[in-house]
Design a protein around this motif. Structure first.
Motif, PDB file in Angstrom:
ATOM      1  N   SER A   1       0.810  -1.221   0.000  1.00 50.99           N
ATOM      2  CA  SER A   1       0.000   0.000   0.000  1.00 50.99           C
ATOM      3  C   SER A   1       0.848   1.278   0.000  1.00 50.99           C
ATOM      4  O   SER A   1       0.295   2.373  -0.069  1.00 50.99           O
TER       5      SER A   1
ATOM      6  N   PRO B   1       3.056   3.985  -1.797  1.00 50.42           N
ATOM      7  CA  PRO B   1       3.240   4.401  -3.193  1.00 50.42           C
ATOM      8  C   PRO B   1       4.651   4.067  -3.687  1.00 50.42           C
ATOM      9  O   PRO B   1       5.627   4.162  -2.931  1.00 50.42           O
ATOM     10  N   PRO B   2       4.768   3.667  -4.944  1.00 53.08           N
ATOM     11  CA  PRO B   2       6.077   3.248  -5.472  1.00 53.08           C
ATOM     12  C   PRO B   2       7.162   4.314  -5.367  1.00 53.08           C
ATOM     13  O   PRO B   2       8.330   3.986  -5.185  1.00 53.08           O
ATOM     14  N   THR B   3       6.786   5.583  -5.451  1.00 55.70           N
ATOM     15  CA  THR B   3       7.802   6.641  -5.368  1.00 55.70           C
ATOM     16  C   THR B   3       8.353   6.801  -3.956  1.00 55.70           C
ATOM     17  O   THR B   3       9.434   7.345  -3.776  1.00 55.70           O
TER      18      THR B   3
ATOM     19  N   LYS C   1       8.547   4.078  -1.689  1.00 54.14           N
ATOM     20  CA  LYS C   1       9.017   2.807  -1.137  1.00 54.14           C
ATOM     21  C   LYS C   1      10.499   2.825  -0.788  1.00 54.14           C
ATOM     22  O   LYS C   1      10.902   2.462   0.314  1.00 54.14           O
TER      23      LYS C   1
END
Length: 61
Positions: free
Chosen positions: A27, A29-31, A33
């Protein structure tokens, strides 16, 4: 040693943060992580080093 309480609190908070990051990795956000993971890793390593230093200085006293 008067900073033992602060060290214990830092250890608990750091390991709880690491657990939350591991359990909620889908959950995040990829930016965010990588920065969150690196910050958490640095905090866990710092907590472990402080724990070792505390144990070694406790045995010297």
């Amino acid at each position: 040693m008067e900073s033992t309480g602060a060290l214990v609190m830092f250890l608990i908070v750091t390991f709880c943060l690491a657990a939350v990051v591991i359990l909620k990795k889908e959950s995040i956000p990829p930016t965010l992580k990588r920065p969150i993971a690196l910050t958490t890793l640095i905090m866990v390593v710092a907590a472990f080093v402080m724990l070792l230093v505390s144990f070694f200085t406790m045995t010297l006293e």
